[in-house]
Design a protein around this motif. Sequence first.
Motif, mmCIF file in Angstrom:
data_model
loop_
_atom_site.group_PDB
_atom_site.id
_atom_site.type_symbol
_atom_site.label_atom_id
_atom_site.label_comp_id
_atom_site.label_asym_id
_atom_site.label_seq_id
_atom_site.Cartn_x
_atom_site.Cartn_y
_atom_site.Cartn_z
ATOM 1 N N ARG A 1 14.405 13.684 17.905
ATOM 2 C CA ARG A 1 13.038 13.199 17.851
ATOM 3 C C ARG A 1 12.927 12.173 16.726
ATOM 4 N NH1 ARG A 1 8.687 14.568 20.137
ATOM 5 N NH2 ARG A 1 9.517 16.530 20.932
ATOM 6 N N ALA A 2 12.270 11.048 17.028
ATOM 7 C CA ALA A 2 11.984 10.039 16.010
ATOM 8 C C ALA A 2 10.497 10.101 15.689
ATOM 9 C CB ALA A 2 12.359 8.653 16.515
ATOM 10 N N PHE A 3 10.169 9.930 14.407
ATOM 11 C CA PHE A 3 8.775 9.968 13.968
ATOM 12 C C PHE A 3 8.630 9.078 12.749
ATOM 13 C CE2 PHE A 3 11.169 13.328 12.014
ATOM 14 C CZ PHE A 3 10.825 13.238 10.676
ATOM 15 N N ILE A 4 7.397 8.659 12.529
ATOM 16 C CA ILE A 4 7.103 7.844 11.351
ATOM 17 C C ILE A 4 5.725 8.230 10.839
ATOM 18 C CG2 ILE A 4 6.085 5.925 12.668
ATOM 19 C CD1 ILE A 4 7.545 4.046 10.659
ATOM 20 N N ASN A 5 5.549 8.194 9.526
ATOM 21 C CA ASN A 5 4.253 8.501 8.916
ATOM 22 C C ASN A 5 3.537 7.193 8.611
ATOM 23 O OD1 ASN A 5 4.434 11.362 8.837
ATOM 24 N ND2 ASN A 5 5.950 11.141 7.226
ATOM 25 N N VAL A 6 2.323 7.066 9.135
ATOM 26 C CA VAL A 6 1.506 5.880 8.907
ATOM 27 C C VAL A 6 0.128 6.334 8.462
ATOM 28 C CG1 VAL A 6 0.531 3.806 9.951
ATOM 29 C CG2 VAL A 6 2.767 4.625 10.707
ATOM 30 N N ASP A 7 -0.294 5.860 7.286
ATOM 31 C CA ASP A 7 -1.604 6.205 6.738
ATOM 32 C C ASP A 7 -1.839 7.710 6.716
ATOM 33 O OD1 ASP A 7 -2.192 3.516 6.339
ATOM 34 O OD2 ASP A 7 -2.981 3.299 8.378
ATOM 35 N N GLY A 8 -0.819 8.465 6.329
ATOM 36 C CA GLY A 8 -0.938 9.912 6.182
ATOM 37 C C GLY A 8 -0.845 10.694 7.475
ATOM 38 N N LYS A 9 -0.577 10.034 8.596
ATOM 39 C CA LYS A 9 -0.481 10.723 9.877
ATOM 40 C C LYS A 9 0.908 10.507 10.472
ATOM 41 C CE LYS A 9 -5.352 10.294 10.786
ATOM 42 N NZ LYS A 9 -6.388 9.543 11.424
ATOM 43 N N THR A 10 1.467 11.566 11.053
ATOM 44 C CA THR A 10 2.780 11.483 11.676
ATOM 45 C C THR A 10 2.636 10.988 13.104
ATOM 46 O OG1 THR A 10 3.592 13.302 10.310
ATOM 47 C CG2 THR A 10 4.859 12.772 12.281
ATOM 48 N N ASN B 1 0.861 -1.178 0.000
ATOM 49 C CA ASN B 1 0.000 0.000 0.000
ATOM 50 C C ASN B 1 0.900 1.231 0.000
ATOM 51 O OD1 ASN B 1 0.785 0.590 2.676
ATOM 52 N ND2 ASN B 1 -0.926 -0.541 3.516
ATOM 53 N N ARG B 2 0.345 2.397 -0.227
ATOM 54 C CA ARG B 2 1.145 3.621 -0.366
ATOM 55 C C ARG B 2 1.989 3.903 0.888
ATOM 56 N NH1 ARG B 2 1.488 8.214 -3.674
ATOM 57 N NH2 ARG B 2 0.113 7.133 -5.072
ATOM 58 N N SER B 3 1.435 3.686 2.054
ATOM 59 C CA SER B 3 2.155 3.959 3.296
ATOM 60 C C SER B 3 3.402 3.086 3.414
ATOM 61 C CB SER B 3 1.223 3.727 4.489
ATOM 62 O OG SER B 3 1.897 3.971 5.688
ATOM 63 N N ASN B 4 3.248 1.792 3.174
ATOM 64 C CA ASN B 4 4.396 0.896 3.265
ATOM 65 C C ASN B 4 5.398 1.146 2.146
ATOM 66 O OD1 ASN B 4 3.326 -0.241 5.513
ATOM 67 N ND2 ASN B 4 2.635 -2.113 4.527
ATOM 68 N N ASN B 5 4.919 1.525 0.988
ATOM 69 C CA ASN B 5 5.816 1.828 -0.117
ATOM 70 C C ASN B 5 6.652 3.070 0.199
ATOM 71 O OD1 ASN B 5 7.080 1.623 -2.570
ATOM 72 N ND2 ASN B 5 5.325 2.255 -3.771
ATOM 73 N N ALA B 6 6.057 4.061 0.827
ATOM 74 C CA ALA B 6 6.781 5.276 1.204
ATOM 75 C C ALA B 6 7.861 4.963 2.232
ATOM 76 C CB ALA B 6 5.818 6.322 1.747
#
Length: 159
Positions: free
Chosen positions: A127-136, A95-100
Amino acid sequence: METTGLMCIDLLNLLSYRDGVLYWKEKPCRRVMAGSIAGNVNGTNRHQITYRGKVYMRSRLIWEMHNGIIPEGMEVDHEDRNTLNDSIGNLRLLNRSNNAFNRGVQSNNKLGLKGVSKDAYNPNKFRAFINVDGKTKNLGLFDTAEEAQSAYVEAGGLL
């Protein structure tokens, strides 16, 4: 660049796959010979094939030749991140999230670490962050950039 429909089925019947490359089985137009490699490399360093005025990505065509129609919301990803390597073993659906998540570090990233930045309020922390389904999603503050990077990699493995 949807590849479903009768035109795509017609196109897939004109192509043969060998070692990550598509070849024309028969002459598709005046300028192209049967047996020649289908398509060319576009400006984004991906192979594309034009047929009857429509552009198809080679990786999508190869995936559909071997696995059937690509479901809505899914993308063909190159596992080794080499967009010119369209061998079927290198292609997977995400899906787009995993592809990103599979993308490299952006050129404007000052630390050179994906998913890590210096904290705006505490310049000695990272700071560590990750984007999942369009949300940080905030993964926390860390003393070193390496600790923050480890948190990002661990969170990415859980996706």
